[in-house]
Design an enzyme around this catalytic site. Sequence first.
Site, PDB file in Angstrom:
ATOM      1  N   PRO A 135     -26.048  80.449  68.853  1.00  0.00           N
ATOM      2  CA  PRO A 135     -26.167  79.149  68.191  1.00  0.00           C
ATOM      3  C   PRO A 135     -25.533  79.113  66.802  1.00  0.00           C
ATOM      4  CG  PRO A 135     -28.221  79.687  69.291  1.00  0.00           C
ATOM      5  CD  PRO A 135     -27.351  80.897  69.407  1.00  0.00           C
ATOM      6  N   GLU A 251      -8.200  86.670  79.475  1.00  0.00           N
ATOM      7  CA  GLU A 251      -8.862  85.364  79.543  1.00  0.00           C
ATOM      8  C   GLU A 251      -7.922  84.264  79.087  1.00  0.00           C
ATOM      9  OE1 GLU A 251     -12.731  82.952  77.737  1.00  0.00           O
ATOM     10  OE2 GLU A 251     -11.954  84.719  76.717  1.00  0.00           O
ATOM     11  N   ARG A 252      -7.237  84.504  77.962  1.00  0.00           N
ATOM     12  CA  ARG A 252      -6.372  83.472  77.393  1.00  0.00           C
ATOM     13  C   ARG A 252      -5.114  83.241  78.225  1.00  0.00           C
ATOM     14  NH1 ARG A 252      -7.416  85.674  71.232  1.00  0.00           N
ATOM     15  NH2 ARG A 252      -9.422  84.622  70.979  1.00  0.00           N
ATOM     16  N   GLY A 349      -6.291  51.109  85.051  1.00  0.00           N
ATOM     17  CA  GLY A 349      -7.712  50.938  85.341  1.00  0.00           C
ATOM     18  C   GLY A 349      -8.213  51.905  86.401  1.00  0.00           C
ATOM     19  N   SER A 375      -8.231  76.118  68.899  1.00  0.00           N
ATOM     20  CA  SER A 375      -6.816  76.036  68.513  1.00  0.00           C
ATOM     21  C   SER A 375      -6.619  76.498  67.078  1.00  0.00           C
ATOM     22  CB  SER A 375      -6.315  74.596  68.672  1.00  0.00           C
ATOM     23  OG  SER A 375      -6.176  74.265  70.036  1.00  0.00           O
TER      24      SER A 375
END
Length: 524
Positions: A135, A251-252, A349, A375
């Site tokens: 957190p 991962e990246r 739409g 980023s």
Amino acid sequence: MIHPKLNPYLNEEERSFYNTVFQFSEDKVFPSAEERDEKEIWSDDLWKEFSKAGLTGLTIPSEYGGEGASCLQCSIATDAFASGCLDGGMGLSWVAHLVIGTMPIIFQGTKEQKSKYLPKLSTGEWMAGFALTEPASGSDAASLLTKAEEVDGGWKLNGTKMYITNGPVGQVFVVMARTSEKGRGPMGISAFIVESHTPGFKVSKVLKKLGHHTSMTAELVFEDMVIPKENLLGPMNTGFLRIGKETLEWERTVFVAGLAGAMEFCFRKGLRYANERVQFGKPISSFYGMRDILVRNWVYIQAARRLIYWVAERKDAGIPSPLESSLGKLITSEIAEDVAKDSVQLFGGYGYMKEYAVERFYRDVKLGTIGGGTSEIQRSIISSLYPGKEKFQKEFSRLAAESDLTDKIQNVLFAIILSMDTEPNRKKQQSVEFAFADVLSIFVILSLSEMDTHKSSDYYSLDEKLMDRKLLSYYLVGKYLMSFSRLTSYVPSELTQLWDHYSQLGKSIEETVHGRFQTLQELL
């Protein structure tokens, strides 16, 4: 099976693999994607289909029942998967299992740990996850507070982890915890293998998200959770550095490859829709605005693939690529946002409606610029890892002959990089740091497109590559011009040249868009 020109960077073996994953994705995953997204549910039955297809053990060595796939093969797989179903959530859970959940055990695990966990992870009987974020520690992950205390019989963990992919449904997690109070940085953090049935392990909250609804994300709480001593993964106090270094580049690259596939999904659907949708008595594909969207999306897709596959091939060759993987993640995730936005715009739409999958990508795509390092963090990494002009020029150089405006633009970007090489504010002032990262990133992307013109391809002609390179230069430089302008005080003449070349390039772009759009019709 996709048209081979949609992904021209595959050899025949890779294309066969791509089509196999694509077909699985389109047949097994796509039909239920809208419903699962709407209800925000996980599907155990679908995960079993992944297992049957051999996809749950893709990264795991064959000796433990896996496929032993390379970084490039995994990138091709996630690209194909997203292209077939546009189910970002399922793709996210799959990649979290394959890469950040499983690869730390592959890289750092003892023989006993590998024998215990990898076979069941390979079959999908167990699903893996990675618990680092807390957190109070996001981008500053090394400031984590979860503690692991050595006690009789093992380690006692206390703390809270946030935004954990597969948290509510996984069985095995690689958890980062502090084992030393000396400093608050990455040293003193160790990695542990934690099983979800352990007393003291609690899923305290299943989190609701903007997108990726088909992937389950949770807050995890550890309360006096004791795990066996042998569940320490890798050397003590160095888990963050060792595992972060070895897995984040994967991962990246592998996760971001899925964005290329998702962009292709939107392009295919958009091209067909634009040709079928009639307004003012003619298909909307006859209007420049719609053609511009589709052509831009196309060149972004191929630029992303060149970049991602390049990074993956470097990884497979054993070349450390932290700068390159960050560059790939940064630019691919940001242009993917443009493709998502423009795809919804093209559908109008209908694009705003749930039944048209492009709105799902519009929600899912945002995670690309946040997860695995924002980023802003990627820009800091790129700028800080720039090796200096001597090493840089061993891999990249100024074009000796400038045959067109794109070549001139590429050379100006190269000149800016060299001019900023020793500028102190590049490391002291964040606006300068970020602008330099953008210049370096766009230069590398244009360089890869130039290198590509010297390679033969059965499905990508030289004329097509040159058109796409011109368009890519126009679109990307325009996108990042505001960022480049922050360097005006340092490289004024170079930026003036850049603007002059860019302005000249713009005079013929509309004609190039119309021409390229016509050649893309064969992809229908």
